[in-house]
Design an enzyme around this catalytic site. Sequence first.
Site, mmCIF file in Angstrom:
data_model
loop_
_atom_site.group_PDB
_atom_site.id
_atom_site.type_symbol
_atom_site.label_atom_id
_atom_site.label_comp_id
_atom_site.label_asym_id
_atom_site.label_seq_id
_atom_site.Cartn_x
_atom_site.Cartn_y
_atom_site.Cartn_z
ATOM 1 N N VAL A 1 29.612 11.791 -22.864
ATOM 2 C CA VAL A 1 29.102 10.474 -22.715
ATOM 3 C C VAL A 1 27.989 10.508 -24.158
ATOM 4 C CG1 VAL A 1 27.092 9.359 -21.640
ATOM 5 C CG2 VAL A 1 29.049 10.548 -20.246
ATOM 6 N N HIS B 1 21.700 13.649 -23.217
ATOM 7 C CA HIS B 1 21.247 14.409 -21.875
ATOM 8 C C HIS B 1 21.303 15.879 -21.801
ATOM 9 C CE1 HIS B 1 25.673 13.530 -22.262
ATOM 10 N NE2 HIS B 1 25.757 14.808 -21.267
ATOM 11 N N ILE B 2 20.362 16.263 -21.096
ATOM 12 C CA ILE B 2 20.201 17.737 -20.982
ATOM 13 C C ILE B 2 20.722 17.976 -19.492
ATOM 14 C CG2 ILE B 2 18.484 19.577 -20.645
ATOM 15 C CD1 ILE B 2 16.623 18.278 -22.604
ATOM 16 N N HIS B 3 21.919 18.779 -19.499
ATOM 17 C CA HIS B 3 22.276 19.419 -18.194
ATOM 18 C C HIS B 3 21.384 20.224 -17.565
ATOM 19 C CE1 HIS B 3 26.316 17.492 -18.383
ATOM 20 N NE2 HIS B 3 26.213 17.811 -19.625
ATOM 21 N N ASP C 1 24.201 14.776 -11.150
ATOM 22 C CA ASP C 1 25.255 14.578 -12.013
ATOM 23 C C ASP C 1 26.413 14.057 -10.936
ATOM 24 O OD1 ASP C 1 26.497 15.670 -14.907
ATOM 25 O OD2 ASP C 1 28.251 15.033 -13.176
HETATM 26 P P1 5GP Z 1 28.930 15.709 -20.987
HETATM 27 O O1 5GP Z 1 30.271 15.990 -20.741
HETATM 28 O O2 5GP Z 1 28.605 14.459 -21.936
HETATM 29 O O3 5GP Z 1 27.955 16.519 -21.665
HETATM 30 O O4 5GP Z 1 28.118 15.081 -19.678
HETATM 31 C C1 5GP Z 1 28.118 13.777 -19.185
HETATM 32 C C2 5GP Z 1 28.100 14.161 -17.643
HETATM 33 O O5 5GP Z 1 27.836 12.629 -17.061
HETATM 34 C C3 5GP Z 1 29.104 14.748 -16.912
HETATM 35 O O6 5GP Z 1 28.667 15.896 -16.332
HETATM 36 C C4 5GP Z 1 29.622 13.607 -15.948
HETATM 37 O O7 5GP Z 1 30.173 14.182 -14.571
HETATM 38 C C5 5GP Z 1 28.214 12.918 -15.784
HETATM 39 N N1 5GP Z 1 28.556 11.448 -15.466
HETATM 40 C C6 5GP Z 1 29.583 10.589 -16.061
HETATM 41 N N2 5GP Z 1 29.384 9.411 -15.518
HETATM 42 C C7 5GP Z 1 28.454 9.465 -14.546
HETATM 43 C C8 5GP Z 1 27.846 8.589 -13.434
HETATM 44 O O8 5GP Z 1 28.330 7.169 -13.588
HETATM 45 N N3 5GP Z 1 26.861 8.664 -12.772
HETATM 46 C C9 5GP Z 1 26.444 10.247 -12.765
HETATM 47 N N4 5GP Z 1 25.294 10.374 -11.973
HETATM 48 N N5 5GP Z 1 26.868 11.013 -13.623
HETATM 49 C C10 5GP Z 1 27.854 10.677 -14.514
#
Ligand code: 5GP
Length: 115
Positions: free
Chosen positions: A97, A101-103, A31
């Site tokens: 996003v 996706h799985i964190h 991330d």
């Molecule tokens: P969400 O908030 O949708 O669960 O997680 C989206 C994740 O994508 C966030 O933790 C954010 O930091 C990560 N993220 C957003 N844009 C990018 C990127 O361009 N590259 C990477 N490696 N991570 C990203």
Amino acid sequence: MSEKSIFERIIEREIPCSLVYEDEHCIAFHDIEPQAPVHILLVPKKRINRIEKATAEDQTLLGHLMLKVGEIARQEQFAERGFRTVINNGENGGETVPHLHIHILAERKLQWPPG
Ligand code: 5GP
């Protein structure tokens, strides 16, 4: 489908990532804004906007992702110390996003309940 997600652009190598794992079905990378010393995102190459939008057709893919979580944890050598997986879904879930996706968060003691 709307414009490409940021993760589709990573999958297609339009933008770089710090790669952890890749196969024909999924990709995992660090991330860009880590919330733990290790913070990996595991992303299916098929665009499913969020877990709530997955269908029975996605059952095998979802199982594949779950197995990859464990494999990645072993590969990256934090499995024994423990880790957390998170899927944010929609506004209240903190999703930013719209591409499933799985964190995978590791290498710090995480609180429960989450914020
Ligand atoms: P969400 O908030 O949708 O669960 O997680 C989206 C994740 O994508 C966030 O933790 C954010 O930091 C990560 N993220 C957003 N844009 C990018 C990127 O361009 N590259 C990477 N490696 N991570 C990203």
